[in-house]
Design a protein around this motif. Structure first.
Motif, short mmCIF file in Angstrom:
data_model
loop_
_atom_site.label_atom_id
_atom_site.label_comp_id
_atom_site.label_asym_id
_atom_site.label_seq_id
_atom_site.Cartn_x
_atom_site.Cartn_y
_atom_site.Cartn_z
N HIS A 86 0.74 -1.08 0.07
CA HIS A 86 0.09 -0.02 0.10
C HIS A 86 1.07 1.28 0.03
N ALA A 87 1.94 1.33 0.79
CA ALA A 87 2.64 2.46 0.89
C ALA A 87 3.61 2.84 -0.08
N LEU A 88 4.32 1.57 -0.91
CA LEU A 88 5.18 1.82 -1.83
C LEU A 88 4.70 1.62 -3.35
N TYR A 89 3.65 0.96 -3.38
CA TYR A 89 3.34 0.74 -4.72
C TYR A 89 1.76 1.23 -4.87
N ASP A 90 0.81 0.92 -4.17
CA ASP A 90 -0.56 1.15 -4.49
C ASP A 90 -0.85 2.62 -4.37
N SER A 91 0.00 3.12 -3.35
CA SER A 91 -0.53 4.78 -3.02
C SER A 91 0.82 5.33 -2.62
N GLN A 106 9.51 -0.82 -9.58
CA GLN A 106 10.00 -2.09 -9.42
C GLN A 106 9.56 -2.91 -8.33
N PHE A 107 8.56 -2.39 -7.54
CA PHE A 107 8.25 -3.01 -6.16
C PHE A 107 7.89 -4.61 -6.34
N VAL A 108 6.82 -4.47 -7.31
CA VAL A 108 5.97 -5.96 -7.39
C VAL A 108 7.10 -6.99 -7.79
N MET A 131 1.43 -9.77 -5.57
CA MET A 131 2.86 -9.78 -5.36
C MET A 131 3.69 -11.16 -5.49
N ILE A 132 2.96 -11.90 -6.03
CA ILE A 132 3.71 -13.40 -6.29
C ILE A 132 3.92 -13.72 -7.87
#
Length: 346
Positions: free
Chosen positions: A51-56, A162-164, A203-204
């Motif tokens: 949530h903090a690094l990708y979604d928003s 790059q997060f996911v 995430m997988i």
């Protein structure tokens, strides 16, 4: 790349039956049933990072979540042993390092390093006072007022694009540390919340979620008397009954109903093909049909089944229709009335 199968439910919903059934297959690795892999859903876990690094993405929240994740992996990864006295203070007793060839913490630390693309040292950061100890807040104010020393912190930058990819590769690396080379599938227990498993599945690289539902009347009745029902060995502990009753709200029928309805009302129903919502009763009573449905869903060949040691259909059947023995109880009647849409009436 191993396929991840997460099996979850709403509390005593019969998911152990599905887990034990799948463990009969030679290519499936499963943790002991009492082990819940909680890296995704707990505070400071992968969902919070998502949530903090990708979604928003947000610099304030991402810094907090990265710090929380760093603390979490050491808390749940560290193995509690007599040879490490401090572990009794700092380890949560999850001890994940022991399951991942002592590489859980190492691989997790590497993920953090890869996520952080840049660090801004000792930067003015007033948000720090929102989370630190009150004494620290006072000291920071004192230093600012009398020494013009601003509240500061190290800031972490990351790239949401790059997060996911980083997280999915990290999870693959963890799963590769489990079991033997023959294991193509890994079963996780309650790793994903049943309310919206899609976030975790995003995430997988290769995974599915099975969410098991059960008649709430049977969930309640199972707390009245366990003599006639099957109880898994891992639940046969001195405190198991107390935990089950507190968890479900057994001692207060109004709370039991409120809790169950609130949980189910917060489920996000989606058309995600990676999610299978399955009734425990259907799996047991129409086992041939629904076991095939499960195998097709997770991608297992029925001919690779190795034994029947892990799952006993007869034992599971003892846990269906328990409420009928207490049909005249006001509590059972009230559940049937207020939670009728979740009851099994076939």
């Amino acid at each position: 790349m191993r396929k991840i199968i997460d099996i979850s439910g709403y509390g005593h919903s019969g998911k152990t039956a599905i887990t034990d059934y799948l463990k009969q297959f030679d290519s499936v690795f499963g943790f002991p049933n009492y082990v819940e892999f909680e890296l995704f859903r707990v505070p400071g876990g992968l969902v919070d990072l998502y949530h903090a690094l990708y979604d928003s993405w947000n610099l304030i929240r991402s810094r907090v979540r990265l710090n929380e994740f760093d603390k979490l992996i050491h808390r749940i990864g560290r193995v509690q042993t007599a040879s490490d006295p401090l572990s009794y203070f700092y380890a949560s007793a999850h001890g994940y390092d022991q399951y991942f060839n002592n590489r859980f913490i190492k691989l997790s630390e590497e993920l953090i390093t890869k996520i952080i693309t840049g660090t801004q040292k000792n930067t003015f950061w007033p948000y720090e006072n929102l989370r630190v100890h009150p004494l620290k807040v006072f000291i920071n104010k004192f230093k600012t007022k009398f020494f013009r020393s601003l509240t500061s912190a190290d800031l972490y930058y990351s790239d949401r694009n790059q997060f996911v990819g980083l997280v999915s590769n990290y999870v693959d690396s963890l799963m590769s540390e489990l079991g033997e080379e023959k294991h193509t599938h890994v079963i996780l227990n309650n790793a994903f919340d049943p309310f919206n498993p899609s976030i975790c599945l995003n995430m997988i690289n290769n995974g599915v979620s099975i969410v098991v539902e059960r008649d709430p009347r049977d969930i309640y009745a199972s707390q009245i008397n366990t003599a006639d029902m099957y109880v898994p060995d891992f639940e046969k502990t001195k405190t198991a009954d107390k935990i089950r009753q507190q968890f479900t709200g057994f001692n207060d029928i109004e709370y039991f109903i409120f809790r169950y309805k609130t949980i189910r009302d917060n489920v996000i129903e989606s058309q995600d093909s990676r999610i299978l919502r399955l009734r425990f009763e259907d799996f047991v009573l129409d086992h041939e049909i629904y076991s095939k449905k499960v195998l097709d869903f997770v991608g297992l060949d029925p001919n690779t089944k190795k034994n029947d040691l892990n799952y006993n259909l007869q034992n599971s059947s003892k846990s269906i229709g328990l409420w009928k023995k207490y049909v005249d109880l006001p509590e059972i009647k009230l559940i049937g009335e207020k939670l009728s849409q979740f009851c099994y009436n076939n």
